[in-house]
Motif scaffolding. Structure first.
Motif, PDB file in Angstrom:
ATOM      1  N   LYS A 621     -28.938  23.589  22.658  1.00  0.00           N
ATOM      2  CA  LYS A 621     -29.080  23.454  23.820  1.00  0.00           C
ATOM      3  C   LYS A 621     -26.935  23.138  24.237  1.00  0.00           C
ATOM      4  O   LYS A 621     -26.151  23.611  24.824  1.00  0.00           O
ATOM      5  CB  LYS A 621     -29.724  22.727  24.647  1.00  0.00           C
ATOM      6  N   LEU A 622     -26.803  21.889  23.554  1.00  0.00           N
ATOM      7  CA  LEU A 622     -26.104  20.546  23.539  1.00  0.00           C
ATOM      8  C   LEU A 622     -24.732  21.715  23.056  1.00  0.00           C
ATOM      9  O   LEU A 622     -24.034  21.519  23.536  1.00  0.00           O
ATOM     10  CB  LEU A 622     -25.819  19.528  22.858  1.00  0.00           C
ATOM     11  N   LEU A 623     -24.921  22.489  21.817  1.00  0.00           N
ATOM     12  CA  LEU A 623     -24.315  23.809  21.438  1.00  0.00           C
ATOM     13  C   LEU A 623     -23.895  24.248  21.892  1.00  0.00           C
ATOM     14  O   LEU A 623     -22.272  25.063  22.165  1.00  0.00           O
ATOM     15  CB  LEU A 623     -24.969  23.600  19.925  1.00  0.00           C
ATOM     16  N   MET A 624     -24.430  24.947  22.997  1.00  0.00           N
ATOM     17  CA  MET A 624     -24.139  26.187  23.721  1.00  0.00           C
ATOM     18  C   MET A 624     -23.080  25.946  25.714  1.00  0.00           C
ATOM     19  O   MET A 624     -22.725  26.643  25.734  1.00  0.00           O
ATOM     20  CB  MET A 624     -25.305  27.211  23.979  1.00  0.00           C
ATOM     21  N   GLU A 625     -23.583  24.503  25.923  1.00  0.00           N
ATOM     22  CA  GLU A 625     -22.993  24.106  26.683  1.00  0.00           C
ATOM     23  C   GLU A 625     -21.800  23.500  26.681  1.00  0.00           C
ATOM     24  O   GLU A 625     -20.548  23.787  26.693  1.00  0.00           O
ATOM     25  CB  GLU A 625     -23.688  22.240  26.624  1.00  0.00           C
ATOM     26  N   GLN A 626     -21.251  23.265  24.755  1.00  0.00           N
ATOM     27  CA  GLN A 626     -19.914  23.152  24.443  1.00  0.00           C
ATOM     28  C   GLN A 626     -19.343  24.232  23.961  1.00  0.00           C
ATOM     29  O   GLN A 626     -17.826  24.408  24.759  1.00  0.00           O
ATOM     30  CB  GLN A 626     -20.339  21.942  23.042  1.00  0.00           C
ATOM     31  N   LYS A 627     -19.724  25.694  23.638  1.00  0.00           N
ATOM     32  CA  LYS A 627     -19.491  26.627  23.860  1.00  0.00           C
ATOM     33  C   LYS A 627     -19.164  27.866  25.052  1.00  0.00           C
ATOM     34  O   LYS A 627     -17.850  28.212  25.371  1.00  0.00           O
ATOM     35  CB  LYS A 627     -20.363  27.578  22.868  1.00  0.00           C
ATOM     36  N   PHE A 628     -19.763  27.366  25.708  1.00  0.00           N
ATOM     37  CA  PHE A 628     -19.839  27.310  27.201  1.00  0.00           C
ATOM     38  C   PHE A 628     -18.274  27.205  28.145  1.00  0.00           C
ATOM     39  O   PHE A 628     -17.504  28.368  28.152  1.00  0.00           O
ATOM     40  CB  PHE A 628     -20.078  27.581  28.508  1.00  0.00           C
ATOM     41  N   LEU A 629     -17.691  25.894  27.625  1.00  0.00           N
ATOM     42  CA  LEU A 629     -16.326  25.758  27.949  1.00  0.00           C
ATOM     43  C   LEU A 629     -15.286  26.087  27.237  1.00  0.00           C
ATOM     44  O   LEU A 629     -14.025  26.460  27.092  1.00  0.00           O
ATOM     45  CB  LEU A 629     -16.509  24.257  27.754  1.00  0.00           C
ATOM     46  N   ARG A 630     -15.401  26.748  25.568  1.00  0.00           N
ATOM     47  CA  ARG A 630     -14.683  26.697  24.678  1.00  0.00           C
ATOM     48  C   ARG A 630     -14.439  28.500  24.504  1.00  0.00           C
ATOM     49  O   ARG A 630     -13.028  28.581  24.175  1.00  0.00           O
ATOM     50  CB  ARG A 630     -14.968  26.473  23.618  1.00  0.00           C
ATOM     51  N   GLU A 631     -15.551  29.047  24.532  1.00  0.00           N
ATOM     52  CA  GLU A 631     -15.449  30.643  24.667  1.00  0.00           C
ATOM     53  C   GLU A 631     -16.030  31.236  25.865  1.00  0.00           C
ATOM     54  O   GLU A 631     -17.318  32.275  25.766  1.00  0.00           O
ATOM     55  CB  GLU A 631     -16.131  30.764  23.525  1.00  0.00           C
ATOM     56  N   GLY A 632     -15.919  30.941  26.319  1.00  0.00           N
ATOM     57  CA  GLY A 632     -16.665  31.207  27.741  1.00  0.00           C
ATOM     58  C   GLY A 632     -16.252  32.971  27.820  1.00  0.00           C
ATOM     59  O   GLY A 632     -17.771  34.225  28.944  1.00  0.00           O
ATOM     60  N   HIS A 633     -15.008  33.760  27.167  1.00  0.00           N
ATOM     61  CA  HIS A 633     -15.136  34.898  27.400  1.00  0.00           C
ATOM     62  C   HIS A 633     -16.146  35.752  26.878  1.00  0.00           C
ATOM     63  O   HIS A 633     -16.610  36.719  27.006  1.00  0.00           O
ATOM     64  CB  HIS A 633     -13.363  35.312  27.566  1.00  0.00           C
ATOM     65  N   THR A 634     -16.523  35.693  25.496  1.00  0.00           N
ATOM     66  CA  THR A 634     -17.856  35.219  24.649  1.00  0.00           C
ATOM     67  C   THR A 634     -18.767  36.067  25.553  1.00  0.00           C
ATOM     68  O   THR A 634     -19.551  36.703  25.552  1.00  0.00           O
ATOM     69  CB  THR A 634     -17.694  35.119  23.527  1.00  0.00           C
ATOM     70  N   PHE A 635     -19.685  34.712  25.963  1.00  0.00           N
ATOM     71  CA  PHE A 635     -20.649  34.642  27.001  1.00  0.00           C
ATOM     72  C   PHE A 635     -20.873  35.556  28.383  1.00  0.00           C
ATOM     73  O   PHE A 635     -21.531  36.387  28.677  1.00  0.00           O
ATOM     74  CB  PHE A 635     -21.372  33.068  27.124  1.00  0.00           C
ATOM     75  N   ALA A 636     -19.808  35.951  28.828  1.00  0.00           N
ATOM     76  CA  ALA A 636     -19.433  36.615  29.831  1.00  0.00           C
ATOM     77  C   ALA A 636     -19.438  38.141  29.124  1.00  0.00           C
ATOM     78  O   ALA A 636     -19.847  38.975  29.882  1.00  0.00           O
ATOM     79  CB  ALA A 636     -17.894  37.008  30.832  1.00  0.00           C
ATOM     80  N   ALA A 637     -18.736  38.973  28.195  1.00  0.00           N
ATOM     81  CA  ALA A 637     -18.881  39.738  28.022  1.00  0.00           C
ATOM     82  C   ALA A 637     -20.164  40.655  27.188  1.00  0.00           C
ATOM     83  O   ALA A 637     -21.060  41.582  27.611  1.00  0.00           O
ATOM     84  CB  ALA A 637     -17.755  39.941  27.158  1.00  0.00           C
ATOM     85  N   MET A 638     -20.507  39.318  27.130  1.00  0.00           N
ATOM     86  CA  MET A 638     -22.117  39.855  26.229  1.00  0.00           C
ATOM     87  C   MET A 638     -23.020  39.945  27.629  1.00  0.00           C
ATOM     88  O   MET A 638     -23.888  40.887  27.512  1.00  0.00           O
ATOM     89  CB  MET A 638     -22.826  38.808  25.922  1.00  0.00           C
ATOM     90  N   ARG A 639     -22.838  38.824  28.836  1.00  0.00           N
ATOM     91  CA  ARG A 639     -23.934  38.934  29.317  1.00  0.00           C
ATOM     92  C   ARG A 639     -23.446  40.110  30.496  1.00  0.00           C
ATOM     93  O   ARG A 639     -24.239  40.866  30.896  1.00  0.00           O
ATOM     94  CB  ARG A 639     -23.529  37.614  30.510  1.00  0.00           C
TER      95      ARG A 639
END
Length: 918
Positions: A621-639
């Motif tokens: 959970k902590l790791l994902m919260e860090q990734k949201f800040l660094r790689e938001g475009h990856t999560f947005a595209a996947m979503r």
């Protein structure tokens, strides 16, 4: 002895680690250092690195890195780097700013491309037009808009980069450890300080540091070195006499015991999100044996949750996770421990807990088998060099570091003798003494506490828009026919499908358990289980003991999930639970033995297993919260793509926001007993009943060994189910915004589009002919592009973008802009070469093995690849314009997903159906 006209030979030596010879030269006129790495690698590489030592937080060297690639005397166009990205066959093309150096490397398998790229890079760094064109400085560094706001590519990039709590913690730690030297400054630039940089200082700093006697040049691979050296001498170095003196780094007096508390401003301060970083100096850069010993020691003591030091610290329950960092590339290497998910009170106890845990280990001594396992795995990794960065690029970066700190570019390229020496010292108790020495001084300590934000107080053109004119432009003929797959074999054995792909070198064994037919909601549970597996005991060993055995006998091993959209009829989604192991061939029998135990004898119940599940869920959970800040475009595209594609829906469920929600729910319920039962049920069902494919990449002798081992192993089964496509009912499209901390946005628009390889040409034109200028150069975003995916979706994205609504408006204008342009034959050739070259990017052995297996499952044949390549190469201007005209209608069916700041999302709330704060 070879002769090197214009150069003085410093040394020439065999280097088995690089499969060739190393030659160190000094250029007679300029004083430039040159390293030749001569071997049979066709993926040739070049790198030039300069010593660059910041004296403030303005990020001048980061801005210079961007600027020199924005036009030069021989190539006076606005973006030669951009045009190379479009039309080169490079397998790597980039530049990077480090805390003490700036390196410009590339790699390519094509000889003509290599010559073009080397000339463009050398002309860029030695003859940049940025020194006479202030517009480059304002575009790449900073400028003030009419409304008073500050913008610029680097300024906006660092707004995003420094918005994360991790980045702020690291910067505070560097300042505390190096208050008087270059390492105490933010080499990338602090947005608060970047506007203090004047154009005049920027020019002065360039002239001081970008000199030939302050650089190290690396040539790597299979090529005519004499030809390249002559070109360097005649065209560049002989015209650059040595300067009066090179800039130098200074050594910092150690700051043991320094402490500082800092805030992290957030709209949602949580009491259990404090962090504490502790750091120690590890000795001299030049003592490579000691620094390698530190790396091995940290892996043995902190590499997993079961490793002695990390386990002891986690037992104190001061926080959710502990990360370890070690940077041995600087003049004064450092190690750090970071406590995450802590309270302000528990963070203050971290230093004492570390001291207590280290003393406890020293009292008993470090188990030799742990050290030997870490030494073996570290040595294997140093030889295999995993990851996607080409070996020659890694060598160029390492050469720059060795040259910078010791004058020897070859220093970091030799490791065999170091490992041999450390094996001897292991038995003499050397690592125990190293541990004692490292942690004897009081650490530098930074505690970071989440805090609500404070209330704001009141208060000439030298370049052209022309095309890059290369001496030898690439054409489609340079692409060749593409790499053919090596014929393999297939047979049924012990209830499994056995694939064999003949290969030399290391041996790779992959186990693919089919996940078709699984309930979608079970996929998240399986995903978490792949992370928990390393933490669970078996019937024979504790998790720590088994991890030690795996590291001792295997180069690497792990379990993960993946899925791909196949080319078979109906475009099925193939989902697999994958277990991968790499090894020396002699360890194959041990790999089957350890893999059998690890997978089939796992204990899912009991206090130890339940504690592991809670710990890993919290860490993920902590790791994902860090990734949201660094790689938001990856999560947005996947979503967004999850509404159109089963592959993306499954990926989102296992790696995206849905998975994050799943983890949050588990931690809230905290019913680990029930989770353990569910995991065990799923695991046994998948491993014993589902279709299994065993893929071996290795010699014929290895195949013979495996065929003898499989029938008597735990992988054998009398009957397994058939492999099936993975299915899922897709959800209706929803436009969403996810609010994250930080002043930048990641904007994405995704739409459905049947897979056609020629669309990759359109994507390159959109990315580099329209978005690069409109979104990056004008809009100030750090990154942008169009991507066409194999799963039947396409998307536009921005990365670290100061804008949100404006970027979607820019997206919408793109199709008409592209359809209205005229494209010459030269333009089309560049687009096609750039798109097709990416199909043949050289891969390292592990990547090649995984790619070969993926093609098998997806039904991809050489004939298919050749046909698609032909269609891509036949795209003409009329077809491109037609595709561009069609794009607008496609985009109208798209879904918007944004990861962005609260202010930007609220200002564009009409674009979204729902908004969530993460």
């Amino acid at each position: 002895m070879k002769q090197y006209p214009g150069y003085t030979l410093v040394k020439r030596e065999d280097c088995p680690e690089q499969h060739g010879t190393l030659t160190v030269l000094t250029h007679d006129v300029s004083g430039a250092a040159v390293l030749l790495v001569e071997n049979d690698d066709d993926n040739k590489a070049f790198g030039i690195g300069f010593g660059t030592f910041p004296s403030d937080d303005t990020g001048v060297f980061h801005i210079l890195e961007h600027s020199v690639l924005a036009g030069s005397e021989k190539y006076p166009v606005k973006s030669p780097f951009l045009q190379l990205l479009k039309s080169s066959m490079a397998s790597f093309l980039n530049a990077m700013t480090f805390p003490d150096k700036t390196v410009y490397p590339f790699a390519t398998p094509n000889e003509t491309d290599f010559k073009n790229l080397m000339d463009v890079y050398l002309n860029a760094v030695f003859c940049p037009l940025a020194m006479v064109d202030k517009g480059v400085f304002e575009q790449e560094g900073w400028h003030r808009d009419e409304d008073g706001t500050v913008s610029g590519v680097v300024y906006n990039e660092m707004q995003g980069a420094l918005a994360t709590p991790d980045a702020q913690l690291q910067n505070a730690l560097s300042r505390a450890m190096f208050p008087d030297t270059a390492y105490g400054f933010v080499s990338g630039g602090d947005p608060a300080s970047i506007p203090a940089l004047t154009y005049e200082k920027y020019v002065r700093v360039y002239r001081r540091h970008y000199s030939a006697d302050n650089c190290c040049i690396t040539l790597y691979g299979k090529m005519d070195m004499a030809e390249k050296l002559a070109f360097l001498d005649e065209q560049y170095l002989s015209r650059m006499p040595k300067s009066a003196s090179r800039p130098r780094l200074t050594v910092q007096d150690e700051q043991a015991g320094a402490k500082r508390n800092i805030p992290y401003y957030t709209e949602k301060p949580e009491p259990d999100e404090a962090q504490c970083a502790l750091a120690w100096y590890t000795g001299a850069f030049s003592d490579r044996e000691r620094q390698l010993g530190v790396e091995i020691l940290l892996d043995a003591l902190l590499g997993t949750n079961q490793a002695p030091l990390k386990a002891a610290l986690l037992e104190e329950k001061l926080g959710a996770d502990i990360d370890v960092g070690f940077d041995d590339s600087t003049l004064q290497p450092t190690l750090e421990l970071v406590l995450r998910g802590a309270t302000e009170e528990s963070a203050g106890k971290f230093a004492a807990a570390v001291r207590k845990a280290v003393d406890g280990i020293l009292e008993k001594g470090i188990p030799e088998e742990l050290l030997m396992a870490s030494l073996n795995s570290t040595e294997f990794a140093s030889l295999e060099r995993p990851g996607s960065i080409p070996d020659g690029v890694l060598d160029a970066i390492n050469a720059s570091a060795g040259w910078l700190h010791t004058g020897d570019p070859a220093l970091l390229l030799h490791t065999n003798a170091l490992f041999a020496s450390l094996r001897e010292k292991l038995e003499q108790g050397w690592f125990n003494e190293l541990l004692r020495e490292l942690f004897a001084p009081a650490p530098v300590e930074i505690i970071q506490v989440p805090t609500l934000p404070k209330k704001e107080e009141e208060g000439r053109a030298a370049r052209t828009d022309g095309k890059l004119v290369l001496d030898h432009p690439l054409t489609a003929a340079d692409l060749g026919e593409g790499k053919k797959q090596t014929p393999g074999s297939r047979e049924l054995l012990a209830g499994a499908e056995l694939l064999h792909h003949p290969s030399a070198g290391n041996t790779y064994l992959y186990l693919y358990y089919d996940l078709g037919g699984m309930a979608p909601e079970d996929m998240s549970c399986l995903q978490l289980l792949t992370d928990v597996m390393d933490e669970l005991d078996t019937e024979k060993h504790t998790a720590r003991e088994l991890n030690t055995l795996r590291n001792t006998w295997l180069g690497s091993s792990g379990a993960w999930m993946d899925c791909w959209t196949g080319r078979q009829e109906g475009r099925p989604c193939h989902a697999k639970l994958i277990v991968g192991m790499s090894m020396l061939e002699r360890s194959l029998e041990k790999a089957v033995e350890l893999g059998s135990e690890w997978l089939y004898e796992t204990r899912f119940s009991g206090p130890q297993a339940e504690a592991a599940m809670e710990r890993v869920a919290s860490q993920q959970k902590l790791l994902m919260e860090q990734k949201f800040l660094r790689e938001g475009h990856t999560f947005a595209a996947m979503r967004a793509a999850a509404h159109f594609s089963v592959e993306s829906a499954l990926s989102e469920r296992c790696n995206g926001v849905s998975y994050y929600h799943y983890l949050c729910e588990l931690l809230e319920k905290a019913d680990w007993t029930a989770l353990g039962k569910r995991m065990e049920e799923l695991w046994k069902s998948v491993l014993k009943k589902n279709a299994l494919t065993v893929s071996l990449h290795g010699s014929d002798a290895a195949l013979d060994t495996l065929k003898k081992l499989l029938p008597g192993s735990a992988f054998a089964a009398e009957k397994r189910g058939e492999a099936k496509p993975c299915t899922e009912e897709l959800t209706a499209p929803v436009n969403e915004a996810f609010i994250i901390d930080g002043g930048v946005n990641y904007d994405v628009l995704v739409w459905p589009m049947e897979r056609r390889l020629e669309r990759k040409v359109l994507a390159r034109v959109m990315s580099y002919e329209y978005l690069w200028h409109s979104i990056r150069e004008v809009g100030g975003a750090y990154g942008t592009g169009m991507v066409t995916q194999n799963d039947g979706t396409e998307y536009l994205y921005t990365y670290r973008d100061p804008h949100l609504k404006e970027s979607y408006e820019t997206f919408a204008k793109g199709p008409a802009e592209l359809a209205g342009r005229d494209y010459t034959e030269k333009d089309m050739n560049e687009f096609i070469v750039g798109a097709a070259a990416k199909l043949d990017t050289p891969r390292k052995p592990r990547e090649e093995a995984a790619s070969t297996d993926c093609k098998y499952f997806c039904g991809i044949t050489d004939e298919m690849t050749a046909a698609e390549r032909k269609s891509l190469c036949s795209v003409d201007a009329a077809a491109l314009k037609a595709e561009a005209a069609d794009l607008s209608a496609r985009m109208e069916k798209g879904v918007r997903v944004v990861f962005g700041s609260k202010e930007a999302v609220e200002a564009a709330k009409e674009l979204f159906d729902r908004v969530e704060t993460l």
